[in-house]
Design an enzyme around this catalytic site. Structure first.
Site, PDB file in Angstrom:
ATOM      1  N   LYS A   8       0.886  -1.213  -0.001  1.00 35.61           N
ATOM      2  CA  LYS A   8      -0.065  -0.124  -0.073  1.00 35.61           C
ATOM      3  C   LYS A   8       0.940   1.347   0.171  1.00 35.61           C
ATOM      4  CE  LYS A   8       0.582   1.350   4.527  1.00 35.61           C
ATOM      5  NZ  LYS A   8       1.776   2.707   4.518  1.00 35.61           N
ATOM      6  N   ASP A 132      -2.388  -0.648  10.212  1.00 35.00           N
ATOM      7  CA  ASP A 132      -2.767  -0.498   8.754  1.00 35.00           C
ATOM      8  C   ASP A 132      -3.395  -1.789   8.485  1.00 35.00           C
ATOM      9  OD1 ASP A 132      -0.316  -1.611   8.661  1.00 35.00           O
ATOM     10  OD2 ASP A 132       0.433   0.074   7.483  1.00 35.00           O
TER      11      ASP A 132
END
Length: 288
Positions: A8, A132
């Site tokens: 990401k 995350d």
């Protein structure tokens, strides 16, 4: 069973101040990208983990085993499993490699044992692993608020391209946040959606990354791009609208810049809520 474990990017990250629990309040824009590790899972006679390209990660503290422990506690299923990870995401790169592996492992376990856990259930388990990790149970684009673990899904798709620049040395997230000063933080009334407030503290720790960004800025100077740090680094990335590639002049300049800089060109990736992220065919993954 074979799965992509995607990296990401933080397209922006703003620090709003320190919380009462001593963590920092942030708002960030997560984006999954079409680059990552390859993760394979099979039922076995005993638990095992093989990590290609990073054998030092074959330890009981690997985030995959955290997912296994949570899954077993939640479902009561204790059947041994075997994992194989082809590692492409660098450690300490700001690309959430460990978090992605953990999330992908949860999804894989749910698939192989047909337990029918919802995304919400898996997201709740993921919150116990990393800040995350829950993001990966979105569609691949989301805002992260609070400490970054509270996810607000974004439905709009982006038509961007990204060029990644890795570093041979990672940056610990805890170390980056430890040197954040009040002057590094953003005002809630003045959010900038391309800014990473961790850049200044990280650049104080790592002058080489600051110099590398300046070099990239000079190399890409003739193109309308954004250059920034993802997360706490150490990966820098160039972002530009994909439509630029339709202009032959821009396309040639982009190709030249990518070639000269040695960057890795990639794109955003989205996830269907009923499936997992994929840029590889099942047969292609099985052949690796």
């Amino acid at each position: 069973m074979h799965f992509l474990s995607p990296a990401k990017l933080n397209l922006f990250l703003q620090i709003l101040g320190r919380r009462e629990d001593d963590f920092h309040e942030i708002v960030t824009r997560y984006q999954a990208i079409a680059f990552g590790d390859q993760l394979s899972l099979s039922i076995s006679s005993r638990d095992s983990l093989q990590v290609i390209n990073a054998c030092h990660l074959e330890t009981p503290s690997n985030s995959i085993w955290k997912s296994v422990a949570l899954f077993r506690r939640y479902t009561g299923i204790t059947t041994p499993v075997s994992w194989r990870v082809v590692k492409q995401i660098p450690v300490g790169a700001g690309l959430a490699g460990g978090s992605s592996n953990a999330a992908t492992a949860l999804f894989a376990l749910n698939q192989i044992f047909k337990t029918g856990l919802s995304d919400e259930e898996m997201r709740s388990l993921a919150e116990q692993i990393g800040m995350d990790t829950p993001f990966f149970f979105s569609t691949g684009a989301a805002l992260g608020v609070a400490r970054g673990e509270k996810i607000i899904a974004l439905e709009e798709s982006v038509s961007d391209r990204y060029v990644l620049y890795f570093s041979s040395e990672g940056v610990l997230t805890s170390r980056a946040f430890a040197v954040v000063q009040p002057s590094d933080c953003s005002s809630r009334k003045n959010l900038e959606y391309t800014q990473n407030d961790l850049e200044k503290p990280v650049f104080r720790l790592r002058l080489d990354l600051k110099e590398k960004k300046h070099w990239l800025e000079s190399l890409w100077a003739e193109l309308p791009v954004h250059i920034g740090l993802t997360g706490s680094g150490a990966t820098l990335f160039v972002r530009y609208p994909e439509i630029l590639e339709e202009d032959p002049s821009y396309a040639a300049q982009i190709q030249r810049a990518v070639t000269l800089s040695g960057g890795l060109l990639t794109s955003p990736i989205r996830r269907d809520p009923t499936a997992w992220y994929s840029i590889y065919s099942e047969s292609a993954l099985a052949a690796t």
